[in-house]
Design a protein around this motif. Structure first.
Motif, PDB file in Angstrom:
ATOM      1  N   ASN A   4       0.837  -1.202   0.000  1.00 19.54           N
ATOM      2  CA  ASN A   4       0.000   0.000   0.000  1.00 19.54           C
ATOM      3  C   ASN A   4       0.873   1.255   0.000  1.00 19.54           C
ATOM      4  OD1 ASN A   4      -1.741   2.117   0.561  1.00 19.54           O
ATOM      5  ND2 ASN A   4      -3.010   0.894   1.946  1.00 19.54           N
ATOM      6  N   PRO A   5       0.760   2.105  -1.034  1.00 17.35           N
ATOM      7  CA  PRO A   5       1.585   3.312  -1.075  1.00 17.35           C
ATOM      8  C   PRO A   5       1.453   4.173   0.172  1.00 17.35           C
ATOM      9  CG  PRO A   5       0.467   2.977  -3.169  1.00 17.35           C
ATOM     10  CD  PRO A   5      -0.097   1.975  -2.209  1.00 17.35           C
ATOM     11  N   ALA A   6       0.320   4.095   0.858  1.00 15.20           N
ATOM     12  CA  ALA A   6       0.163   4.893   2.077  1.00 15.20           C
ATOM     13  C   ALA A   6       1.167   4.495   3.134  1.00 15.20           C
ATOM     14  CB  ALA A   6      -1.261   4.720   2.634  1.00 15.20           C
ATOM     15  N   ASN A   7       1.680   3.274   3.024  1.00 18.24           N
ATOM     16  CA  ASN A   7       2.635   2.796   4.011  1.00 18.24           C
ATOM     17  C   ASN A   7       4.072   3.022   3.589  1.00 18.24           C
ATOM     18  OD1 ASN A   7       0.515   1.833   5.493  1.00 18.24           O
ATOM     19  ND2 ASN A   7       0.547  -0.169   4.521  1.00 18.24           N
ATOM     20  N   THR A   8       4.292   3.595   2.403  1.00 18.85           N
ATOM     21  CA  THR A   8       5.642   3.690   1.885  1.00 18.85           C
ATOM     22  C   THR A   8       6.081   5.120   1.623  1.00 18.85           C
ATOM     23  OG1 THR A   8       4.807   3.361  -0.357  1.00 18.85           O
ATOM     24  CG2 THR A   8       5.513   1.410   0.835  1.00 18.85           C
ATOM     25  N   SER A   9       5.419   6.072   2.187  1.00 21.04           N
ATOM     26  CA  SER A   9       5.810   7.466   2.035  1.00 21.04           C
ATOM     27  C   SER A   9       7.216   7.694   2.561  1.00 21.04           C
ATOM     28  CB  SER A   9       4.826   8.373   2.788  1.00 21.04           C
ATOM     29  OG  SER A   9       5.291   9.690   2.823  1.00 21.04           O
ATOM     30  N   ASP A  11       8.461  10.080   4.040  1.00 20.40           N
ATOM     31  CA  ASP A  11       8.582  10.774   5.317  1.00 20.40           C
ATOM     32  C   ASP A  11       7.864  10.027   6.439  1.00 20.40           C
ATOM     33  OD1 ASP A  11       6.017  11.161   4.539  1.00 20.40           O
ATOM     34  OD2 ASP A  11       6.021  13.355   4.756  1.00 20.40           O
ATOM     35  N   ASN A  12       7.646   8.729   6.213  1.00 20.22           N
ATOM     36  CA  ASN A  12       6.960   7.919   7.224  1.00 20.22           C
ATOM     37  C   ASN A  12       7.759   7.892   8.515  1.00 20.22           C
ATOM     38  OD1 ASN A  12       4.780   6.452   7.907  1.00 20.22           O
ATOM     39  ND2 ASN A  12       5.239   4.690   6.599  1.00 20.22           N
ATOM     40  N   SER A  13       7.117   8.169   9.643  1.00 21.93           N
ATOM     41  CA  SER A  13       7.825   8.141  10.918  1.00 21.93           C
ATOM     42  C   SER A  13       7.753   6.755  11.517  1.00 21.93           C
ATOM     43  CB  SER A  13       7.196   9.147  11.886  1.00 21.93           C
ATOM     44  OG  SER A  13       5.892   8.748  12.227  1.00 21.93           O
ATOM     45  N   MET A  14       8.768   6.416  12.310  1.00 26.99           N
ATOM     46  CA  MET A  14       8.828   5.084  12.890  1.00 26.99           C
ATOM     47  C   MET A  14       7.657   4.820  13.818  1.00 26.99           C
ATOM     48  SD  MET A  14      12.791   4.240  13.643  1.00 26.99           S
ATOM     49  CE  MET A  14      13.998   4.065  12.323  1.00 26.99           C
ATOM     50  N   SER A  15       7.142   5.859  14.455  1.00 19.27           N
ATOM     51  CA  SER A  15       6.082   5.653  15.432  1.00 19.27           C
ATOM     52  C   SER A  15       4.737   5.382  14.780  1.00 19.27           C
ATOM     53  CB  SER A  15       5.970   6.883  16.337  1.00 19.27           C
ATOM     54  OG  SER A  15       5.672   8.033  15.557  1.00 19.27           O
ATOM     55  N   THR A  16       4.561   5.747  13.494  1.00 18.21           N
ATOM     56  CA  THR A  16       3.264   5.601  12.852  1.00 18.21           C
ATOM     57  C   THR A  16       3.277   4.593  11.715  1.00 18.21           C
ATOM     58  OG1 THR A  16       3.740   7.427  11.322  1.00 18.21           O
ATOM     59  CG2 THR A  16       2.664   7.985  13.413  1.00 18.21           C
ATOM     60  N   ALA A  17       4.408   3.945  11.454  1.00 15.55           N
ATOM     61  CA  ALA A  17       4.495   3.016  10.345  1.00 15.55           C
ATOM     62  C   ALA A  17       3.528   1.853  10.546  1.00 15.55           C
ATOM     63  CB  ALA A  17       5.918   2.489  10.210  1.00 15.55           C
ATOM     64  N   GLU A  18       2.724   1.586   9.513  1.00 14.43           N
ATOM     65  CA  GLU A  18       1.798   0.470   9.566  1.00 14.43           C
ATOM     66  C   GLU A  18       2.520  -0.815   9.154  1.00 14.43           C
ATOM     67  OE1 GLU A  18      -2.131   1.269   7.843  1.00 14.43           O
ATOM     68  OE2 GLU A  18      -1.402   3.309   7.499  1.00 14.43           O
ATOM     69  N   VAL A  19       1.892  -1.948   9.425  1.00 13.97           N
ATOM     70  CA  VAL A  19       2.449  -3.241   9.071  1.00 13.97           C
ATOM     71  C   VAL A  19       1.537  -3.922   8.065  1.00 13.97           C
ATOM     72  CG1 VAL A  19       3.153  -5.521   9.907  1.00 13.97           C
ATOM     73  CG2 VAL A  19       3.559  -3.489  11.326  1.00 13.97           C
ATOM     74  N   VAL A  20       2.115  -4.376   6.959  1.00 12.91           N
ATOM     75  CA  VAL A  20       1.389  -5.126   5.950  1.00 12.91           C
ATOM     76  C   VAL A  20       1.947  -6.545   5.944  1.00 12.91           C
ATOM     77  CG1 VAL A  20       0.869  -5.332   3.491  1.00 12.91           C
ATOM     78  CG2 VAL A  20       0.974  -3.071   4.551  1.00 12.91           C
ATOM     79  N   LEU A  21       1.055  -7.515   5.988  1.00  8.87           N
ATOM     80  CA  LEU A  21       1.461  -8.917   6.043  1.00  8.87           C
ATOM     81  C   LEU A  21       1.395  -9.544   4.656  1.00  8.87           C
ATOM     82  CD1 LEU A  21      -0.502 -10.061   9.236  1.00  8.87           C
ATOM     83  CD2 LEU A  21       1.797  -9.056   9.092  1.00  8.87           C
ATOM     84  N   VAL A 275       5.853 -12.673   5.288  1.00 13.11           N
ATOM     85  CA  VAL A 275       6.532 -11.385   5.167  1.00 13.11           C
ATOM     86  C   VAL A 275       5.798 -10.373   6.033  1.00 13.11           C
ATOM     87  CG1 VAL A 275       6.946  -9.419   3.609  1.00 13.11           C
ATOM     88  CG2 VAL A 275       7.550 -11.720   2.864  1.00 13.11           C
ATOM     89  N   ARG A 276       6.553  -9.506   6.699  1.00 15.52           N
ATOM     90  CA  ARG A 276       5.996  -8.349   7.411  1.00 15.52           C
ATOM     91  C   ARG A 276       6.651  -7.100   6.821  1.00 15.52           C
ATOM     92  NH1 ARG A 276       3.442  -9.306  12.290  1.00 15.52           N
ATOM     93  NH2 ARG A 276       4.031  -7.241  13.060  1.00 15.52           N
ATOM     94  N   TYR A 277       5.836  -6.234   6.221  1.00 12.91           N
ATOM     95  CA  TYR A 277       6.353  -5.020   5.578  1.00 12.91           C
ATOM     96  C   TYR A 277       5.968  -3.808   6.410  1.00 12.91           C
ATOM     97  CZ  TYR A 277       7.536  -1.572   2.041  1.00 12.91           C
ATOM     98  OH  TYR A 277       8.106  -0.513   1.383  1.00 12.91           O
ATOM     99  N   SER A 278       6.970  -2.986   6.764  1.00 17.36           N
ATOM    100  CA  SER A 278       6.703  -1.778   7.550  1.00 17.36           C
ATOM    101  C   SER A 278       7.848  -0.793   7.343  1.00 17.36           C
ATOM    102  CB  SER A 278       6.542  -2.122   9.036  1.00 17.36           C
ATOM    103  OG  SER A 278       6.224  -0.974   9.788  1.00 17.36           O
ATOM    104  N   ARG A 279       7.853  -0.137   6.195  1.00 11.90           N
ATOM    105  CA  ARG A 279       8.953   0.779   5.879  1.00 11.90           C
ATOM    106  C   ARG A 279       8.998   1.920   6.888  1.00 11.90           C
ATOM    107  NH1 ARG A 279      10.320   5.210   2.213  1.00 11.90           N
ATOM    108  NH2 ARG A 279      12.476   4.893   1.541  1.00 11.90           N
ATOM    109  N   GLY A 280      10.147   2.066   7.536  1.00 14.91           N
ATOM    110  CA  GLY A 280      10.296   3.068   8.568  1.00 14.91           C
ATOM    111  C   GLY A 280       9.849   2.600   9.937  1.00 14.91           C
TER     112      GLY A 280
END
Length: 370
Positions: A4-9, A11-21, A275-280
């Motif tokens: 999801n592009p919303a999770n890959t911005s 300027d994503n901060s570590m505290s708000t990064a979502e997790v995609v499985l 896989v667990r994806y959480s950029r930032g």
């Protein structure tokens, strides 16, 4: 699996990064080819850019120096950055079981490729998700339309051709020898039936995605349940255990065990995630041991800091069909760190960083679903 592009911005901060499985799913072969921008496990790489492909010795295991096998790729475009309109990460691993020593990542490599929306290889508009293209042809020996030749065995850049028939290419001498022994000896310059499947590659599946369910209600429920369970346990213990018994239990409740229990609890709602994806964001570690500090993660060659992007779970090992007694392909988790600014290197595939964490020797490893 398109993250999801919303999770890959950027300027994503570590505290708000979502997790995609990510989960494994069967798919029609055409869906796993480069023009569909797939995320997948096994088979041969569905290369993104046709230029600057990694090749030997860059794809050799740093321990045994044999060519590595393609493990998986994740299509992860960056929203708002046209340089990364298309963006894929490719992970390779060694098939020599003895190379998998504890917490040693030299048997693995990861590469990043990215393209703008207007590029030399793909149409401007996205492909159809419902039917294969009219010119669909499952040819894994040549990249179309560039004509880049690929290795018959592994699907990597084929720079060496069979000296007799000149119709098959390889990444190097080792895979040429493998193919010759496997089938090409009887096929070369003959009318024999051609074997089209390489035994070197892992079984192929698509990676599909869904967001991890998180929220205040879930956390509140888990916290309440944990508190009730702890209160009940303490009550039972006070009745059945002596003070000496309690002291011994406390000594064995190590930090490592706590981390491992947290890992198991976190994956329990979706035990088949690979896989667990959480950029930032942060990795989900299997142990308190061998977790990297900021200093352990090298900066990119461009000088920018690398940040966590995704991790590969131990559940994936079940699908690789590589189980054996003694030494085996194994890991607790694989954490992938990538350039925080997504630099370009003259359209070359950029090598990124991988951190391999294994289970501690005293940990049970029954986290992989059967």
């Amino acid at each position: 699996m398109t993250v999801n592009p919303a999770n890959t911005s950027s300027d994503n901060s570590m505290s708000t990064a979502e997790v995609v499985l990510g989960f494994l799913e069967d798919a029609e072969p055409w869906r796993l080819l480069s023009p569909q921008f797939p995320s997948k496990v096994g088979g041969k790489p569905a290369w993104l850019s046709h230029s600057g492909l990694p090749s030997l010795p860059g794809l050799e295991c740093e321990i045994c120096r044999l060519p590595m096998a393609f493990l998986l790729q994740v299509y992860a475009p960056i929203s708002g950055d046209d340089r990364c309109f298309h963006r894929t990460l490719f992970l390779f691993c060694c098939k020599t079981r003895e190379c998998y020593t504890c917490n040693d990542s030299r048997c693995m490599k990861v590469f990043r490729s990215q393209l703008s929306r207007r590029n030399d290889f793909y149409p401007y508009n996205p492909p159809s998700e419902d039917e294969p293209p009219s010119d669909y042809e499952q040819n894994t020996s040549v990249l179309s339309p560039s004509g880049v030749k690929l290795c018959w065995v592994c699907g990597c850049h084929g720079t060496k051709a069979c000296s007799r028939c000149h119709s098959v290419t390889y990444c190097g001498k080792h895979h040429q020898t493998l193919h010759w022994k496997h089938s090409h000896k009887r096929e070369c310059c003959s009318q024999a039936t051609v074997v089209t499947t390489s035994s070197f590659v892992f079984p192929e599946s698509e990676l599909v995605t869904e967001p991890e369910e998180e929220g205040d209600d879930v956390e509140e429920k888990e916290t309440k349940e944990a508190a009730e369970e702890e209160e009940s346990r303490d009550c039972r213990l006070s009745i059945t255990l002596t003070e000496t018994d309690l002291e011994e239990m406390a000594m064995h409740e190590t930090e490592d065990n706590k981390v491992f229990q947290q890992f198991k609890k976190k994956i329990a709602p979706e035990p088949h995630q690979v896989v667990r994806y959480s950029r930032g964001g942060y990795p989900l570690w299997v142990s308190s041991k061998n977790t990297p500090t900021d200093q352990d993660i090298p900066s990119c060659t461009c000088g920018a800091k690398r940040t966590f992007e995704f991790q590969v779970m131990p559940q994936l090992l079940n699908s690789l069909c590589e189980d054996s007694t003694g030494a085996s392909i194994d890991w607790g988790t694989l954490a992938i760190y990538t350039c925080s600014v997504n630099c370009n290197h003259d359209d070359l595939y950029c090598q990124e960083f991988i951190w391999k964490q294994d289970f501690s020797p005293d940990q049970p490893t029954q986290t992989k679903p059967s």
